[in-house]
Design a protein around this motif. Structure first.
Motif, mmCIF file in Angstrom:
data_model
loop_
_atom_site.group_PDB
_atom_site.id
_atom_site.type_symbol
_atom_site.label_atom_id
_atom_site.label_comp_id
_atom_site.label_asym_id
_atom_site.label_seq_id
_atom_site.Cartn_x
_atom_site.Cartn_y
_atom_site.Cartn_z
ATOM 1 N N GLY A 25 0.777 -1.229 0.000
ATOM 2 C CA GLY A 25 0.000 0.000 0.000
ATOM 3 C C GLY A 25 0.809 1.279 0.000
ATOM 4 O O GLY A 25 0.245 2.361 0.115
ATOM 5 N N ALA A 26 2.127 1.187 -0.113
ATOM 6 C CA ALA A 26 2.952 2.401 -0.161
ATOM 7 C C ALA A 26 2.661 3.162 -1.443
ATOM 8 O O ALA A 26 2.388 2.563 -2.488
ATOM 9 C CB ALA A 26 4.431 2.044 -0.083
ATOM 10 N N GLU A 27 2.706 4.474 -1.338
ATOM 11 C CA GLU A 27 2.424 5.316 -2.504
ATOM 12 C C GLU A 27 3.690 5.536 -3.323
ATOM 13 O O GLU A 27 4.681 6.061 -2.820
ATOM 14 C CB GLU A 27 1.850 6.654 -2.051
ATOM 15 C CG GLU A 27 0.473 6.520 -1.432
ATOM 16 C CD GLU A 27 -0.110 7.863 -1.062
ATOM 17 O OE1 GLU A 27 0.250 8.872 -1.693
ATOM 18 O OE2 GLU A 27 -0.920 7.883 -0.131
ATOM 19 N N TYR A 28 3.640 5.119 -4.550
ATOM 20 C CA TYR A 28 4.720 5.305 -5.517
ATOM 21 C C TYR A 28 4.087 5.654 -6.858
ATOM 22 O O TYR A 28 2.925 5.309 -7.102
ATOM 23 C CB TYR A 28 5.536 4.013 -5.699
ATOM 24 C CG TYR A 28 6.643 3.806 -4.688
ATOM 25 C CD1 TYR A 28 7.921 4.312 -4.919
ATOM 26 C CD2 TYR A 28 6.420 3.096 -3.518
ATOM 27 C CE1 TYR A 28 8.934 4.105 -4.008
ATOM 28 C CE2 TYR A 28 7.432 2.893 -2.593
ATOM 29 C CZ TYR A 28 8.692 3.404 -2.847
ATOM 30 O OH TYR A 28 9.703 3.202 -1.942
ATOM 31 N N PRO A 29 4.843 6.272 -7.758
ATOM 32 C CA PRO A 29 4.320 6.465 -9.117
ATOM 33 C C PRO A 29 4.055 5.113 -9.775
ATOM 34 O O PRO A 29 4.572 4.085 -9.333
ATOM 35 C CB PRO A 29 5.459 7.200 -9.840
ATOM 36 C CG PRO A 29 6.299 7.783 -8.765
ATOM 37 C CD PRO A 29 6.151 6.881 -7.573
ATOM 38 N N THR A 30 3.277 5.124 -10.844
ATOM 39 C CA THR A 30 2.946 3.882 -11.550
ATOM 40 C C THR A 30 4.213 3.116 -11.931
ATOM 41 O O THR A 30 4.286 1.905 -11.772
ATOM 42 C CB THR A 30 2.123 4.197 -12.818
ATOM 43 O OG1 THR A 30 0.965 4.931 -12.418
ATOM 44 C CG2 THR A 30 1.712 2.926 -13.522
ATOM 45 N N VAL A 31 5.185 3.832 -12.449
ATOM 46 C CA VAL A 31 6.498 3.240 -12.733
ATOM 47 C C VAL A 31 7.456 3.839 -11.699
ATOM 48 O O VAL A 31 7.831 5.000 -11.806
ATOM 49 C CB VAL A 31 6.974 3.561 -14.169
ATOM 50 C CG1 VAL A 31 8.352 2.995 -14.410
ATOM 51 C CG2 VAL A 31 5.971 3.045 -15.191
ATOM 52 N N PRO A 32 7.844 3.051 -10.679
ATOM 53 C CA PRO A 32 8.653 3.611 -9.600
ATOM 54 C C PRO A 32 10.091 3.904 -10.056
ATOM 55 O O PRO A 32 10.856 2.985 -10.359
ATOM 56 C CB PRO A 32 8.629 2.524 -8.526
ATOM 57 C CG PRO A 32 8.279 1.268 -9.240
ATOM 58 C CD PRO A 32 7.483 1.661 -10.444
ATOM 59 N N PRO A 33 10.465 5.179 -10.119
ATOM 60 C CA PRO A 33 11.787 5.525 -10.623
ATOM 61 C C PRO A 33 12.920 4.993 -9.758
ATOM 62 O O PRO A 33 13.982 4.635 -10.275
ATOM 63 C CB PRO A 33 11.780 7.054 -10.643
ATOM 64 C CG PRO A 33 10.691 7.471 -9.735
ATOM 65 C CD PRO A 33 9.697 6.354 -9.732
ATOM 66 N N GLY A 34 12.709 4.908 -8.451
ATOM 67 C CA GLY A 34 13.764 4.411 -7.570
ATOM 68 C C GLY A 34 14.182 2.996 -7.929
ATOM 69 O O GLY A 34 15.374 2.677 -7.973
ATOM 70 N N ALA A 35 13.207 2.132 -8.176
ATOM 71 C CA ALA A 35 13.522 0.744 -8.530
ATOM 72 C C ALA A 35 14.289 0.675 -9.842
ATOM 73 O O ALA A 35 15.252 -0.086 -9.973
ATOM 74 C CB ALA A 35 12.238 -0.077 -8.622
ATOM 75 N N ILE A 36 13.870 1.480 -10.801
ATOM 76 C CA ILE A 36 14.547 1.481 -12.101
ATOM 77 C C ILE A 36 15.963 2.018 -11.963
ATOM 78 O O ILE A 36 16.921 1.430 -12.487
ATOM 79 C CB ILE A 36 13.735 2.291 -13.125
ATOM 80 C CG1 ILE A 36 12.411 1.581 -13.400
ATOM 81 C CG2 ILE A 36 14.529 2.503 -14.411
ATOM 82 C CD1 ILE A 36 11.412 2.391 -14.165
#
Length: 123
Positions: A25-36
């Protein structure tokens, strides 16, 4: 395991922790930039065998830590509880910390090794 390998594994673990947080349930953008960003930096460290490439994970993980401190997201995730959200946040922060320390130690070790080689073989 070398410092370089530890950096790569830690960055990938940190990247994988982000979808875990999202599932909780954490709020992130649709494509999480941090992971990328974390995954791309891990691939760069894997592919480029120069000492200076370890500067990238130092800068990226330090910037992400600063961002974590300056925004309420980390605190919100930890207060929300649950393994996916809070645990994923802890895993991400610990993995980024390990990557940061390993990258700094790797920089020192690889730079020291390079300075002991004859000038003609330095890269």
């Amino acid at each position: 395991m070398s410092f370089r390998h530890l950096v790569i594994v830690s960055l990938l673990v940190a990247a994988a922790a982000i979808p875990l947080q999202i599932s909780g349930g954490a709020e992130y953008p649709t494509v999480p930039p941090g992971a990328i960003i974390l995954a791309v930096i891990a691939l760069v460290v894997l592919a480029v065998r120069r000492w200076w490439v370890l500067i990238a994970p130092v800068v990226v993980t330090a910037a992400l830590f600063v961002g974590a401190v300056l925004t309420p997201n980390v605190g919100d995730n930890l207060e929300a509880g649950g393994f996916a959200r809070a645990g994923g946040t802890v895993i991400q922060l610990v993995a980024m910390g390990v990557a940061l320390v390993a990258a700094v130690l790797g920089l020192v070790a690889e730079r020291r090794h390079l300075s002991h080689r004859p000038p003609a073989s330095r890269r």
